[in-house]
Design a protein around this motif. Structure first.
Motif, PDB file in Angstrom:
ATOM      1  N   THR A   1      12.796  -5.025  65.923  1.00  0.00           N
ATOM      2  CA  THR A   1      13.883  -6.052  65.366  1.00  0.00           C
ATOM      3  C   THR A   1      14.980  -6.222  66.352  1.00  0.00           C
ATOM      4  O   THR A   1      15.854  -6.777  67.554  1.00  0.00           O
ATOM      5  CB  THR A   1      15.013  -5.149  63.559  1.00  0.00           C
ATOM      6  OG1 THR A   1      14.099  -5.286  63.340  1.00  0.00           O
ATOM      7  CG2 THR A   1      15.467  -6.480  64.315  1.00  0.00           C
TER       8      THR A   1
ATOM      9  N   GLN B   1      13.924  -7.653  70.049  1.00  0.00           N
ATOM     10  CA  GLN B   1      13.845  -9.237  69.209  1.00  0.00           C
ATOM     11  C   GLN B   1      14.964  -9.892  69.728  1.00  0.00           C
ATOM     12  O   GLN B   1      15.821 -10.746  70.488  1.00  0.00           O
ATOM     13  CB  GLN B   1      13.549  -8.987  68.160  1.00  0.00           C
ATOM     14  CG  GLN B   1      12.039  -9.850  68.143  1.00  0.00           C
ATOM     15  CD  GLN B   1      12.284 -10.255  66.075  1.00  0.00           C
ATOM     16  OE1 GLN B   1      12.460 -11.665  66.259  1.00  0.00           O
ATOM     17  NE2 GLN B   1      11.426  -9.595  65.472  1.00  0.00           N
ATOM     18  N   LYS B   2      16.504  -8.841  69.059  1.00  0.00           N
ATOM     19  CA  LYS B   2      17.535  -8.844  69.698  1.00  0.00           C
ATOM     20  C   LYS B   2      17.871  -9.118  71.321  1.00  0.00           C
ATOM     21  O   LYS B   2      18.557  -9.416  71.406  1.00  0.00           O
ATOM     22  CB  LYS B   2      18.030  -7.931  68.648  1.00  0.00           C
ATOM     23  CG  LYS B   2      19.645  -8.164  68.567  1.00  0.00           C
ATOM     24  CD  LYS B   2      20.607  -7.373  67.284  1.00  0.00           C
ATOM     25  CE  LYS B   2      22.034  -7.748  68.512  1.00  0.00           C
ATOM     26  NZ  LYS B   2      22.621  -6.997  67.395  1.00  0.00           N
ATOM     27  N   GLU B   3      17.325  -8.187  71.700  1.00  0.00           N
ATOM     28  CA  GLU B   3      17.718  -7.902  73.180  1.00  0.00           C
ATOM     29  C   GLU B   3      17.162  -8.492  73.732  1.00  0.00           C
ATOM     30  O   GLU B   3      17.631  -9.104  74.586  1.00  0.00           O
ATOM     31  CB  GLU B   3      16.902  -6.515  73.381  1.00  0.00           C
ATOM     32  CG  GLU B   3      17.282  -5.981  74.551  1.00  0.00           C
ATOM     33  CD  GLU B   3      16.703  -4.292  75.479  1.00  0.00           C
ATOM     34  OE1 GLU B   3      16.002  -4.925  76.544  1.00  0.00           O
ATOM     35  OE2 GLU B   3      16.476  -4.019  74.413  1.00  0.00           O
TER      36      GLU B   3
ATOM     37  N   GLU C   1      19.127 -12.378  73.081  1.00  0.00           N
ATOM     38  CA  GLU C   1      20.411 -11.788  73.731  1.00  0.00           C
ATOM     39  C   GLU C   1      20.687 -11.371  75.606  1.00  0.00           C
ATOM     40  O   GLU C   1      21.328 -12.664  75.425  1.00  0.00           O
ATOM     41  CB  GLU C   1      20.617 -10.346  74.038  1.00  0.00           C
ATOM     42  CG  GLU C   1      22.029  -9.879  72.400  1.00  0.00           C
ATOM     43  CD  GLU C   1      22.531  -9.003  71.484  1.00  0.00           C
ATOM     44  OE1 GLU C   1      21.828  -7.891  72.766  1.00  0.00           O
ATOM     45  OE2 GLU C   1      23.467  -8.914  71.108  1.00  0.00           O
TER      46      GLU C   1
ATOM     47  N   SER D   1      20.228 -17.935  65.292  1.00  0.00           N
ATOM     48  CA  SER D   1      19.437 -16.486  65.310  1.00  0.00           C
ATOM     49  C   SER D   1      19.944 -15.876  65.391  1.00  0.00           C
ATOM     50  O   SER D   1      19.341 -14.191  64.584  1.00  0.00           O
ATOM     51  CB  SER D   1      18.239 -16.742  66.834  1.00  0.00           C
ATOM     52  OG  SER D   1      17.044 -18.144  66.347  1.00  0.00           O
ATOM     53  N   LEU D   2      20.557 -15.182  66.049  1.00  0.00           N
ATOM     54  CA  LEU D   2      20.858 -13.834  66.491  1.00  0.00           C
ATOM     55  C   LEU D   2      22.297 -12.789  65.138  1.00  0.00           C
ATOM     56  O   LEU D   2      21.892 -12.124  65.073  1.00  0.00           O
ATOM     57  CB  LEU D   2      21.677 -13.923  67.630  1.00  0.00           C
ATOM     58  CG  LEU D   2      20.989 -13.650  69.283  1.00  0.00           C
ATOM     59  CD1 LEU D   2      22.216 -13.670  70.209  1.00  0.00           C
ATOM     60  CD2 LEU D   2      20.824 -12.222  68.992  1.00  0.00           C
TER      61      LEU D   2
ATOM     62  N   PHE E   1      20.503 -11.218  62.696  1.00  0.00           N
ATOM     63  CA  PHE E   1      20.271  -9.863  62.615  1.00  0.00           C
ATOM     64  C   PHE E   1      21.423  -9.050  62.729  1.00  0.00           C
ATOM     65  O   PHE E   1      21.345  -7.742  62.457  1.00  0.00           O
ATOM     66  CB  PHE E   1      19.310  -9.203  64.676  1.00  0.00           C
ATOM     67  CG  PHE E   1      18.496 -10.099  64.758  1.00  0.00           C
ATOM     68  CD1 PHE E   1      16.868  -8.965  65.313  1.00  0.00           C
ATOM     69  CD2 PHE E   1      18.244 -11.030  65.591  1.00  0.00           C
ATOM     70  CE1 PHE E   1      16.276  -9.505  64.886  1.00  0.00           C
ATOM     71  CE2 PHE E   1      17.305 -11.609  65.435  1.00  0.00           C
ATOM     72  CZ  PHE E   1      15.544 -10.910  65.806  1.00  0.00           C
ATOM     73  N   ASN E   2      22.516  -9.486  62.153  1.00  0.00           N
ATOM     74  CA  ASN E   2      23.850  -8.928  61.544  1.00  0.00           C
ATOM     75  C   ASN E   2      23.992  -8.196  60.474  1.00  0.00           C
ATOM     76  O   ASN E   2      22.973  -9.337  59.478  1.00  0.00           O
ATOM     77  CB  ASN E   2      25.039  -9.486  61.818  1.00  0.00           C
ATOM     78  CG  ASN E   2      24.675 -10.299  63.624  1.00  0.00           C
ATOM     79  OD1 ASN E   2      24.657  -8.865  64.302  1.00  0.00           O
ATOM     80  ND2 ASN E   2      25.438 -10.779  64.442  1.00  0.00           N
TER      81      ASN E   2
END
Length: 894
Positions: A830, A833-835, A838, A889-890, A893-894
RNA sequence: GGGAGCAUAGCUCAGCUGGUUUAGAGCAUCUGCCUUACAAGCAGAGGGUCCGCGGUUCGAACCCGUGUGCUCCCACCA
């Protein structure tokens, strides 16, 4: 049929070349078609193939094969040049090995040896060109000393003499003491050489103290000094002007004179004048009526023969026969012994050397034949204009300036050479020293019957090689010896000349002159200049460095096609090419790539499903194949159209290496990596016959496009793909069609998505064999209809679903405007992917800021062209849309 | 001494009329793959002060000036 694992060029090349030859494909005779003519720059008759020839002739073969496939009547004329100096030097060396010196032979005996040598070694290079696949019309092979050619050269000489363009005169010439001949200015190459500057004092003749000191690099010429010259404004010497000084060793009294030529700031400001051994000294000597005392014989050894007015001491006589460079040291020592040398400095100077023998040139006064070039050019004004007006186009164009500059500053051409191998100068001398110029003794007797009673001897010398090669584009078609014949009328002017820029003056410019002067027409339309072939480190190829590769060995090792590929892949016109064996490897690998694609097709052919089997059953694998392959077929067909067009444009501009790159990429990437993979049937499944047929057509077209560059492998594959009654090398190109840009854009998008999703797989360490489930969130589902099956196959999915919301527990990525969710059994990274998302977002935000800045600039909005403005707005919209998708999409992740 | 040309990724080079998704290709490099055409292979990735400085322009790798470095041609001051 069992095909070898890799492409094996040797046997194929031999067989294919012979087959082409037997079928007469290289032959050309005049007909109704448009001619495309190239005359090969004739290599030295005793030459062997080296990298320069390889590059040069590969280019010519590419052009000629392309023209032939365009339906033109392609004619490429081979031949060799007698290369008088170089060949004569080789024959002399050969004779020396056999213990024979040239001077003991008569002219006839020597020429017999030379012809024997020519028959034995001449033309080896032409045989070697066959190994490279060169499609030359061998029946037209010419030699600059063929009987008709010989006669033409003589005829031209006589014509120019009668027109007052050629004259005989006593001039300072460049003298090569090794080959003992005069050279033209173009044959002298200046090289920076380490030497010494000797400061020599000449004492006053009246016995007064002191003297005058000169600086010289050539003490060996001191015995030929006839004056000392200073600048008239040089205050240091004004008081001693007109005084006499004594030349050391020989004790000759010579005057101190003044001339503006002398540079007071160089050396001591005093110059010794040796009119027999220096061009400038000769000029000054003539101006001041000074004697010219020659002290060197034709071999560059000291001779006192002309020093008749001097009292010759034992010491001077002892110098007789000593070589100029030995003498230099000797005289310096001897003058030093009597205290005449003030100092010796190290000095770098430009020293002229012979282009052919490398010997250091002597300036020597001698009777030679010259051509008055200014008069000649002025008689034919087209000569000077042809290149600047682009009637003759140079590639690269920058060489136009070089040509023009030379033309504008042209000097007389010394055309006589003190050699036997070549066209003997058609001039006869009587006992009184009168001379007569005529095509032959017989012609002379006929035109001037009074000469019959004279005891005439022909001039011993022969003509500069370039005085024959400048007729090459005409006389290979007998344009001089048989003017107005069918060949010369059809093939001349020739189309393209391919040659090295090092002979732009020697040859190219002079062919232009000859063309306009003797045929009233330009010799060629385009000139493609090649650069020099250097090694990987950029050094010139030379025997001493041992960096000159064995070309035939390379052809054996890699195959002729690979060698041709290797020299062509990075050689834009006019640039030096850095030869790197890696490029040959790349060429060989390319051969294998195509060979393996052929093997794949042959496998499919064996498992082909009959097209007639088509049913309506959508579960039938073959039926399904055809409809899903529809896109692949369409796409590749249009790519082909696009590239054919592009390649055509590049070739027309002589951008051959770029054309080759484009074809290489089309074959390797688009055809092999994309197209073949897209249509590839599942394991052990048959291929649809129509798809197969179409694929064979594509492959054939690729081979045709590539053929001029790599003739052997393409011809071989052409025949292996299908039973054929014709040959690729003479298969005419079909007319091009415009490409459908929409299909191409869809293909590009598909490739993008595949690459993007493969990257996701890679980064998440999903093994290739592991299937994934793909969810696509898009507003334009229709876009995916035609490409879905290909996409699914290429990234190994178990299923493709369309969604309207994010799918949790998946890997998210954004490509274009759409979101892709990859479902896999792998544990999810995760954070990673988030990185990634971003990072992508930051990049886009930067991009958006840039477009916004532009669009908020009033001046930009006012001044930019509408299409630029519109594009900028589109860029902004696209960026905003993508940013929105990414942000959504981001959020997941929150 | 006179002239021409070049300088873009580690290397070789594209980038054409100044604007084409904050610069492209091949080779080399790195990562993962012996996937049933190809390991001489496949998939993917990283890599840039567009030589420095100044200017023109709404906008410069691109135009102008200047400096530096390299290459070539011409001339040949001994």
């Amino acid at each position: 049929m069992e095909l070898s694992k890799n492409f094996e060029p040797q046997a194929i090349e031999k067989y294919r070349y012979k087959d082409w030859l037997d079928k007469g494909y290289f032959k050309s005779v005049p007909d109704d078609r448009e001619p495309y003519t190239i005359v090969m720059p004739p290599p030295n008759v005793t030459g062997v193939l080296h990298m320069g020839h390889c590059l040069n002739n590969t280019i010519q073969d590419i052009l000629i094969r392309r023209a032939r496939m365009q339906g033109k009547n392609a004619c490429w004329v081979p031949g060799t040049d007698h290369a008088s100096i170089a060949t004569e030097a080789k024959v002399v060396a050969m004779l020396r090995e056999r213990g024979i010196t040239k001077s003991t032979l008569t002219r006839e005996e020597f020429l017999a040896y030379a012809w024997e040598w020519k028959e034995k070694y001449g033309g080896i290079i032409l045989e070697q060109l066959k190994k490279m696949g060169c499609s030359l019309d061998w029946d037209r092979t010419s030699f600059t000393m063929d009987p008709d050619y010989y006669k033409s050269v003589i005829e031209i000489f006589v014509r120019l003499y009668n027109d007052g363009i050629i004259y005989r005169g006593l001039r300072m010439v460049n003298w090569d003491p090794v080959s003992k001949t005069a050279l033209s200015d173009e044959e002298v190459i200046f090289k920076e050489t380490d030497s010494k500057l000797y400061y020599v004092t000449y004492p006053f003749a009246d016995g007064s103290a002191g003297g005058i000191t000169v600086a010289t690099t050539r003490p060996e010429t001191i015995l030929g000094d006839v004056a000392i010259c200073v600048n008239p404004d040089d205050e240091r010497y004004k008081s001693i002007l007109g005084k006499e000084v004594i030349v050391p060793i020989i004790n000759r009294k010579v005057p101190i004179i003044a001339d503006d030529y002398v540079d007071a700031t160089f050396g001591t400001g005093a110059l010794k004048i040796t009119p027999a051994h220096d061009k400038n000294d000769n000029e000054i000597g003539r101006k001041h009526n000074l004697k010219s005392l020659n002290t060197l014989d034709p071999e560059g050894k000291f001779t006192s023969a002309e020093l008749v007015d001097d009292t010759l001491s034992e010491q001077v006589l002892s110098y007789n026969g000593i070589d100029r460079f030995v003498l230099r040291k000797q005289i310096a020592e001897d003058i030093s012994a009597i205290g005449g040398i003030q100092k010796i400095e190290d000095y770098k100077s430009q020293v002229g050397t012979s282009e052919r023998t490398g010997a250091i040139i002597e300036n020597r006064l001698s009777l030679q034949w010259f051509m008055d070039m200014k008069k000649f050019i002025n008689a034919h004004p087209e000569i000077a204009k042809a290149v600047s007006s682009e009637k003759i186009k140079f590639h690269p164009a920058k060489l136009k300036n070089t040509y023009s500059y030379w033309m504008e500053n042209i000097k007389d051409w010394c055309v006589s050479r003190q050699l036997w191998w070549g066209q003997q100068i058609p001039a006869w001398y009587d006992a009184e020293g009168n001379f007569y110029v005529a095509e032959s003794l017989e012609a002379l007797h006929n035109s001037k019957p009074e000469t019959r009673n004279l005891n005439l001897t022909q001039d011993e010398d022969c003509l500069d090689t370039w005085f024959s090669s400048w007729l090459w584009p005409m006389e290979v078609f007998k344009g001089i010896s048989n003017p107005g014949n069918a060949d010369i009328n059809y093939y001349y002017p020739t189309t393209t000349l391919v040659t090295g820029q090092d002979i732009i003056f020697f040859w190219v410019a002079r062919m232009v002159m000859a063309g306009y002067a003797f045929k009233n027409e330009q010799p060629f339309k385009d000139v493609y200049f090649t650069g020099m072939v250097r090694d990987k480190q950029g050094r010139k190829m030379s025997k001493q460095l041992g960096n000159s590769p064995d070309l035939l060995g390379l052809i054996d090792q890699y195959g002729a096609d690979a060698v041709r590929f290797g020299v062509m892949i990075s050689s834009p016109a006019g640039n030096d090419i850095l030869f790197d064996e890696g490029a040959l490897e790349q060429g060989r690998n390319f051969n294998n790539k195509m060979w393996n694609a052929l093997k794949l097709l042959k496998m499919w052919e064996a498992r082909m499903a009959d097209s007639g089997r088509m049913t309506d059953d959508s579960n039938d694998p073959v039926n399904r194949q055809l409809s899903t392959n529809n896109f692949a077929l369409l796409w590749f067909e249009n790519r082909l159209h696009e590239v054919k067009e592009e390649v055509g444009g590049l070739m027309d501009q002589f951008r051959l290496s770029e054309a080759l790159k484009v074809i290489y990429s089309l074959v390797w990437d688009d055809f092999c990596s994309w197209y073949l993979e897209w249509i590839k049937p599942g394991f052990e499944q048959p291929i649809d016959a129509d798809v197969y047929k179409k694929t064979v057509e594509f492959f054939t077209e690729l081979m045709q496009l590539l053929h001029p560059f790599m003739p052997f492998v393409t011809e071989e594959i052409y025949h292996l793909l299908e039973e054929r009654n014709d040959d690729l090398m003479v298969k005419e190109y079909s007319k091009g069609k415009p490409a459908d840009v929409k299909i191409l854009a869809e293909g590009a998008l598909l490739k993008n998505i595949i690459s993007g999703l493969r990257d996701v797989r890679n980064k998440n360490q999903i093994k290739p064999k592991e299937t994934i489930s793909l969810h696509i969130q898009t507003k334009e589902k229709a876009v995916y209809e035609s490409i879905e099956t290909i996409l699914s196959k290429q990234i190994n999915t178990a299923s493709v679903l369309y969604v309207n919301e994010p799918v949790s527990g998946t890997i998210t990525t954004v490509i274009g405007k759409d979101k892709f969710y990859i479902e896999t059994s792998q544990p999810l990274d995760t954070a990673g992917q988030k990185e990634g998302l971003e990072k992508e977002l930051a990049h886009l935000q930067g991009f958006l800021a840039m477009t916004e800045k532009k669009l908020s600039n009033e001046k930009f909005v006012q001044n930019a062209k509408p299409e630029v403005l519109e594009l900028e707005r589109k860029k902004k919209n696209d960026a905003e849309m993508k940013i929105k998708v990414l942000e959504e999409s981001l959020e997941g992740f929150n």
